[in-house]
Design a protein around this motif. Sequence first.
Motif, PDB file in Angstrom:
ATOM      1  N   TRP A   1      97.033 -46.153  88.257  1.00 24.27           N
ATOM      2  CA  TRP A   1      96.548 -44.947  87.575  1.00 24.27           C
ATOM      3  C   TRP A   1      97.284 -44.722  86.262  1.00 24.27           C
ATOM      4  O   TRP A   1      96.705 -44.212  85.300  1.00 24.27           O
ATOM      5  CB  TRP A   1      96.643 -43.738  88.500  1.00 24.27           C
ATOM      6  CG  TRP A   1      95.577 -43.830  89.545  1.00 24.27           C
ATOM      7  CD1 TRP A   1      95.710 -44.224  90.840  1.00 24.27           C
ATOM      8  CD2 TRP A   1      94.185 -43.599  89.339  1.00 24.27           C
ATOM      9  NE1 TRP A   1      94.482 -44.239  91.465  1.00 24.27           N
ATOM     10  CE2 TRP A   1      93.529 -43.851  90.561  1.00 24.27           C
ATOM     11  CE3 TRP A   1      93.418 -43.198  88.243  1.00 24.27           C
ATOM     12  CZ2 TRP A   1      92.158 -43.727  90.719  1.00 24.27           C
ATOM     13  CZ3 TRP A   1      92.043 -43.063  88.396  1.00 24.27           C
ATOM     14  CH2 TRP A   1      91.441 -43.322  89.622  1.00 24.27           C
ATOM     15  N   ILE A   2      98.529 -45.110  86.201  1.00 22.60           N
ATOM     16  CA  ILE A   2      99.262 -44.997  84.935  1.00 22.60           C
ATOM     17  C   ILE A   2      98.563 -45.843  83.872  1.00 22.60           C
ATOM     18  O   ILE A   2      98.344 -45.394  82.749  1.00 22.60           O
ATOM     19  CB  ILE A   2     100.743 -45.405  85.120  1.00 22.60           C
ATOM     20  CG1 ILE A   2     101.448 -44.365  85.991  1.00 22.60           C
ATOM     21  CG2 ILE A   2     101.443 -45.584  83.779  1.00 22.60           C
ATOM     22  CD1 ILE A   2     102.843 -44.736  86.420  1.00 22.60           C
TER      23      ILE A   2
ATOM     24  N   ALA B   1      98.630 -44.967  98.613  1.00 25.32           N
ATOM     25  CA  ALA B   1      98.571 -44.155  97.390  1.00 25.32           C
ATOM     26  C   ALA B   1      99.813 -44.387  96.529  1.00 25.32           C
ATOM     27  O   ALA B   1      99.705 -44.498  95.298  1.00 25.32           O
ATOM     28  CB  ALA B   1      98.432 -42.675  97.746  1.00 25.32           C
ATOM     29  N   LEU B   2     100.976 -44.474  97.149  1.00 23.27           N
ATOM     30  CA  LEU B   2     102.210 -44.720  96.390  1.00 23.27           C
ATOM     31  C   LEU B   2     102.189 -46.093  95.722  1.00 23.27           C
ATOM     32  O   LEU B   2     102.617 -46.235  94.578  1.00 23.27           O
ATOM     33  CB  LEU B   2     103.432 -44.597  97.306  1.00 23.27           C
ATOM     34  CG  LEU B   2     103.780 -43.180  97.759  1.00 23.27           C
ATOM     35  CD1 LEU B   2     104.897 -43.210  98.802  1.00 23.27           C
ATOM     36  CD2 LEU B   2     104.171 -42.317  96.579  1.00 23.27           C
TER      37      LEU B   2
ATOM     38  N   ARG C   1      99.571 -47.679  94.766  1.00 22.34           N
ATOM     39  CA  ARG C   1      98.522 -47.729  93.761  1.00 22.34           C
ATOM     40  C   ARG C   1      98.799 -46.816  92.563  1.00 22.34           C
ATOM     41  O   ARG C   1      98.089 -46.874  91.560  1.00 22.34           O
ATOM     42  CB  ARG C   1      97.174 -47.392  94.385  1.00 22.34           C
ATOM     43  CG  ARG C   1      96.776 -48.456  95.428  1.00 22.34           C
ATOM     44  CD  ARG C   1      95.358 -48.353  95.878  1.00 22.34           C
ATOM     45  NE  ARG C   1      94.363 -48.450  94.842  1.00 22.34           N
ATOM     46  CZ  ARG C   1      93.989 -49.571  94.229  1.00 22.34           C
ATOM     47  NH1 ARG C   1      94.560 -50.710  94.523  1.00 22.34           N
ATOM     48  NH2 ARG C   1      93.040 -49.551  93.313  1.00 22.34           N
ATOM     49  N   ALA C   2      99.834 -45.991  92.620  1.00 19.68           N
ATOM     50  CA  ALA C   2     100.132 -45.052  91.533  1.00 19.68           C
ATOM     51  C   ALA C   2     100.269 -45.744  90.176  1.00 19.68           C
ATOM     52  O   ALA C   2      99.742 -45.236  89.170  1.00 19.68           O
ATOM     53  CB  ALA C   2     101.381 -44.234  91.867  1.00 19.68           C
TER      54      ALA C   2
END
Length: 179
Positions: free
Chosen positions: A21-22, A14-15, A17-18
């Motif tokens: 999302w931006i 998740a970190l 892939r953050a």
Amino acid sequence: MTFSRPPDTPLERALYRAPIWIYRLGLGTLLGRRFVLLTHRGRNSGEARQAVLEVVGRNDATGAILVASGYGGRSQWFRNIRREPKVLFQTGRHRYRGTAELLPPEESSAALAHYARRHPGSARGLLRALGRGDGPPERLLEELGADPENGIPIVRLSPSVPPRPNHLLGEAPADVVPR
């Protein structure tokens, strides 16, 4: 968590892939010109896949961007573009259709040495994250770029149509992919 191995826990993934999302939220300009969102095809699934990568070099005249595969040949995005080099990539708010091309070891070596000269702090951090030995970052990255088996390969992302000069004046380049 170190970068010498790909993320394997849900939190680590998740970190990593953050930043994707931006970009998906339309905030890619926050990441500036140092990062690129790469959209590529999965080599087995054929599904669209994405990765945000640090830009290690660029040619504003041609629109080409250089990115490094920090995990070498183990990176999923790297393995995918080797199978299907047609990609989409986005820097800031500009999206391009293009081709991914693996550079030969001598060009990878020169690109990483140039990156180390331009960004010495980032180069030292990259080497620490990769678990590489002490020494001058320029020399170590130059060696890693020259090693085709265990090094850091560099990939050139080239737009199908180079950006127009007025791109620098804020107008959209001719090859921007519509949203």
